[in-house]
Motif scaffolding. Structure first.
Motif, PDB file in Angstrom:
ATOM      1  N   ARG A   1       0.835  -1.192   0.000  1.00 36.68           N
ATOM      2  CA  ARG A   1       0.000   0.000   0.000  1.00 36.68           C
ATOM      3  C   ARG A   1       0.878   1.253   0.000  1.00 36.68           C
ATOM      4  N   PHE A   2       0.461   2.246  -0.802  1.00 40.54           N
ATOM      5  CA  PHE A   2       1.140   3.536  -0.865  1.00 40.54           C
ATOM      6  C   PHE A   2       0.182   4.607  -0.377  1.00 40.54           C
ATOM      7  N   GLN A   3       0.685   5.513   0.478  1.00 37.20           N
ATOM      8  CA  GLN A   3      -0.134   6.602   1.011  1.00 37.20           C
ATOM      9  C   GLN A   3       0.519   7.940   0.661  1.00 37.20           C
ATOM     10  N   VAL A   4      -0.290   8.806   0.038  1.00 38.16           N
ATOM     11  CA  VAL A   4       0.175  10.159  -0.264  1.00 38.16           C
ATOM     12  C   VAL A   4      -0.734  11.209   0.360  1.00 38.16           C
ATOM     13  N   LEU A   5      -1.866  10.774   0.931  1.00 37.69           N
ATOM     14  CA  LEU A   5      -2.818  11.711   1.543  1.00 37.69           C
ATOM     15  C   LEU A   5      -2.415  12.001   2.982  1.00 37.69           C
ATOM     16  N   GLY A   6      -1.274  12.639   3.105  1.00 34.69           N
ATOM     17  CA  GLY A   6      -0.647  12.896   4.401  1.00 34.69           C
ATOM     18  C   GLY A   6       0.851  12.705   4.208  1.00 34.69           C
TER      19      GLY A   6
ATOM     20  N   ALA B   1     -19.902   7.148   1.691  1.00 32.17           N
ATOM     21  CA  ALA B   1     -18.756   7.148   0.786  1.00 32.17           C
ATOM     22  C   ALA B   1     -17.833   8.327   1.063  1.00 32.17           C
ATOM     23  N   LEU B   2     -18.421   9.486   1.330  1.00 32.49           N
ATOM     24  CA  LEU B   2     -17.612  10.687   1.568  1.00 32.49           C
ATOM     25  C   LEU B   2     -16.860  10.607   2.888  1.00 32.49           C
ATOM     26  N   CYS B   3     -17.509  10.089   3.920  1.00 35.86           N
ATOM     27  CA  CYS B   3     -16.805   9.929   5.206  1.00 35.86           C
ATOM     28  C   CYS B   3     -15.647   8.942   5.057  1.00 35.86           C
ATOM     29  N   GLN B   4     -15.889   7.863   4.322  1.00 38.46           N
ATOM     30  CA  GLN B   4     -14.821   6.883   4.085  1.00 38.46           C
ATOM     31  C   GLN B   4     -13.676   7.519   3.312  1.00 38.46           C
ATOM     32  N   ALA B   5     -14.020   8.335   2.315  1.00 42.14           N
ATOM     33  CA  ALA B   5     -12.987   9.002   1.510  1.00 42.14           C
ATOM     34  C   ALA B   5     -12.179   9.977   2.346  1.00 42.14           C
ATOM     35  N   LEU B   6     -12.858  10.806   3.116  1.00 41.86           N
ATOM     36  CA  LEU B   6     -12.160  11.836   3.892  1.00 41.86           C
ATOM     37  C   LEU B   6     -11.323  11.241   5.019  1.00 41.86           C
ATOM     38  N   CYS B   7     -11.728  10.099   5.502  1.00 41.15           N
ATOM     39  CA  CYS B   7     -10.964   9.455   6.577  1.00 41.15           C
ATOM     40  C   CYS B   7      -9.673   8.801   6.071  1.00 41.15           C
ATOM     41  N   LEU B   8      -9.459   8.793   4.758  1.00 37.83           N
ATOM     42  CA  LEU B   8      -8.187   8.316   4.223  1.00 37.83           C
ATOM     43  C   LEU B   8      -7.078   9.335   4.442  1.00 37.83           C
ATOM     44  N   TRP B   9      -7.481  10.581   4.692  1.00 37.86           N
ATOM     45  CA  TRP B   9      -6.484  11.639   4.878  1.00 37.86           C
ATOM     46  C   TRP B   9      -5.918  11.602   6.299  1.00 37.86           C
ATOM     47  N   HIS B  10      -4.601  11.852   6.408  1.00 37.46           N
ATOM     48  CA  HIS B  10      -3.968  11.933   7.722  1.00 37.46           C
ATOM     49  C   HIS B  10      -2.962  13.075   7.761  1.00 37.46           C
ATOM     50  N   GLY B  11      -3.349  14.194   7.150  1.00 38.64           N
ATOM     51  CA  GLY B  11      -2.494  15.382   7.103  1.00 38.64           C
ATOM     52  C   GLY B  11      -2.551  15.989   5.720  1.00 38.64           C
ATOM     53  N   SER B  12      -1.708  16.980   5.459  1.00 36.56           N
ATOM     54  CA  SER B  12      -1.624  17.567   4.124  1.00 36.56           C
ATOM     55  C   SER B  12      -0.979  16.581   3.158  1.00 36.56           C
ATOM     56  N   ALA B  13      -1.380  16.640   1.901  1.00 37.90           N
ATOM     57  CA  ALA B  13      -0.848  15.706   0.910  1.00 37.90           C
ATOM     58  C   ALA B  13       0.672  15.807   0.819  1.00 37.90           C
ATOM     59  N   LEU B  14       1.332  14.645   0.881  1.00 37.59           N
ATOM     60  CA  LEU B  14       2.801  14.567   0.805  1.00 37.59           C
ATOM     61  C   LEU B  14       3.461  15.571   1.745  1.00 37.59           C
ATOM     62  N   ALA B  15       2.981  15.570   2.978  1.00 42.24           N
ATOM     63  CA  ALA B  15       3.396  16.588   3.949  1.00 42.24           C
ATOM     64  C   ALA B  15       4.894  16.587   4.237  1.00 42.24           C
TER      65      ALA B  15
ATOM     66  N   LEU C   1      -5.012  17.550  -5.200  1.00 42.08           N
ATOM     67  CA  LEU C   1      -5.556  16.659  -4.175  1.00 42.08           C
ATOM     68  C   LEU C   1      -6.223  17.458  -3.053  1.00 42.08           C
ATOM     69  N   GLU C   2      -5.588  18.545  -2.624  1.00 40.62           N
ATOM     70  CA  GLU C   2      -6.160  19.358  -1.547  1.00 40.62           C
ATOM     71  C   GLU C   2      -7.477  20.003  -1.992  1.00 40.62           C
ATOM     72  N   GLU C   3      -7.553  20.429  -3.259  1.00 42.85           N
ATOM     73  CA  GLU C   3      -8.793  21.021  -3.759  1.00 42.85           C
ATOM     74  C   GLU C   3      -9.905  19.969  -3.815  1.00 42.85           C
ATOM     75  N   LEU C   4      -9.552  18.763  -4.194  1.00 45.32           N
ATOM     76  CA  LEU C   4     -10.550  17.695  -4.224  1.00 45.32           C
ATOM     77  C   LEU C   4     -10.997  17.333  -2.805  1.00 45.32           C
ATOM     78  N   ARG C   5     -10.092  17.456  -1.854  1.00 47.81           N
ATOM     79  CA  ARG C   5     -10.447  17.208  -0.451  1.00 47.81           C
ATOM     80  C   ARG C   5     -11.495  18.223   0.020  1.00 47.81           C
ATOM     81  N   VAL C   6     -11.280  19.505  -0.313  1.00 50.09           N
ATOM     82  CA  VAL C   6     -12.250  20.536   0.040  1.00 50.09           C
ATOM     83  C   VAL C   6     -13.591  20.260  -0.655  1.00 50.09           C
ATOM     84  N   HIS C   7     -13.522  19.884  -1.929  1.00 51.15           N
ATOM     85  CA  HIS C   7     -14.745  19.582  -2.673  1.00 51.15           C
ATOM     86  C   HIS C   7     -15.510  18.427  -2.018  1.00 51.15           C
ATOM     87  N   ALA C   8     -14.794  17.382  -1.615  1.00 50.23           N
ATOM     88  CA  ALA C   8     -15.448  16.242  -0.958  1.00 50.23           C
ATOM     89  C   ALA C   8     -16.100  16.667   0.354  1.00 50.23           C
ATOM     90  N   THR C   9     -15.440  17.564   1.071  1.00 56.60           N
ATOM     91  CA  THR C   9     -16.017  18.067   2.318  1.00 56.60           C
ATOM     92  C   THR C   9     -17.311  18.824   2.040  1.00 56.60           C
TER      93      THR C   9
END
Length: 274
Positions: free
Chosen positions: A2-7, A128-142, A157-165
């Motif tokens: 697994r690769f994580q970039v959302l944080g 679906a949106l809660c599941q998506a947003l919970c994948l984040w653990h900080g700023s993208a590639l922090a 990615l950050e703009e899509l995060r705001v849109h999902a919110t």
């Protein structure tokens, strides 16, 4: 694997953490992940790593980073469908399955939520949106040093995060969960002080919760910020909602307030709380 970039950048194989520690090696991996399953030219990698001032040894050094990443990936997953770092003519390609990268899973969930909202399947959209947003653990590639290409990728990615919110807020308001979104919207208006959409939704939620005075305070606070920062007045939707609350003294009905059921505009292909 697994690769994580959302944080922070993370590479995990089962319980093992295989994230490279060298800064430039992490940048190479992040770049390849940002264009997963697509060819990344060597020149683009060199440009990102040395920002237009590569040393004479840049091609050889880049080959060393790629070699180290290939060894790392081979340690993590020896399955036939595992990630593969392929050398092309003058380029590299990181082949990964969609489920291996959290950014791909995130976008898939957001796209599914959009379809649920269009079909008025509000519970499914919210889940679906809660599941998506919970994948984040900080700023993208922090924790990755980013150049021009990665800056564009993380911004998208950050703009899509705001849109999902925004989609989640819309779903919850349409479900009548206005009491539950007030605290989150207060936080969001503080983080995004110039975003009228969040302020408009907070006004609606407060009005629906019979907190008329607070709703009007939201309007005046936004008006002050816009005038001080940009020399602008709030948009027509905010002004109309303010007049509605002032004139009637009653709470607006969601769906009758100006464009209340219209979802946020999709961004360009550029906890559940931000």
């Amino acid at each position: 694997m697994r690769f994580q970039v959302l944080g922070t950048l993370e590479v995990q194989a089962g319980t093992r953490r295989l994230t490279p520690s060298a800064p430039k090696q992490r940048t190479v991996l992040a770049l390849l992940l940002s264009s997963a399953n697509e060819v990344m030219p060597t020149e683009a990698l060199v440009q990102e790593l040395w920002e237009g001032h590569p040393p004479v040894s840049a091609p050889t050094t880049l080959q060393t980073y790629v070699y180290q990443l290939r060894k790392l990936l081979s340690r993590g997953d020896r399955e036939a469908d595992g990630p593969r770092l392929v050398t092309k003519h003058g380029a590299y390609l990181l082949a990964v399955e969609d489920d291996m990268l959290d950014a791909v899973r995130f976008e898939r969930l957001v796209n599914a939520a959009r379809q649920h909202l269009k079909s008025d399947k509000l519970e499914s959209a919210s889940a679906a949106l809660c599941q998506a947003l919970c994948l984040w653990h900080g700023s993208a590639l922090a924790d990755v040093v980013t150049g021009p290409r990665l800056a564009i990728y993380t911004t998208r990615l950050e703009e899509l995060r705001v849109h999902a919110t925004k989609l989640k807020i819309e779903a919850w308001l349409r479900m009548g969960r206005h009491h539950e979104v007030i605290a989150e919207l207060k936080q969001l208006t503080a983080v995004h002080p110039l975003d009228e959409w969040f302020h408009l939704r907070l006004m609606e939620a407060l009005s629906l919760a019979s907190r008329r005075h607070e709703a009007l305070e939201v309007y005046h606070r936004l008006r002050y910020i816009l005038r001080e920062e940009l020399g602008l007045e709030p948009g027509s939707e905010m002004q109309e909602l303010q007049r509605m609350v002032l004139a009637t003294g009653h709470n607006p009905v969601l769906g009758h307030a100006p464009n209340a059921r219209r979802g946020p505009t999709s961004p360009q292909k550029a906890g559940c709380v931000l």
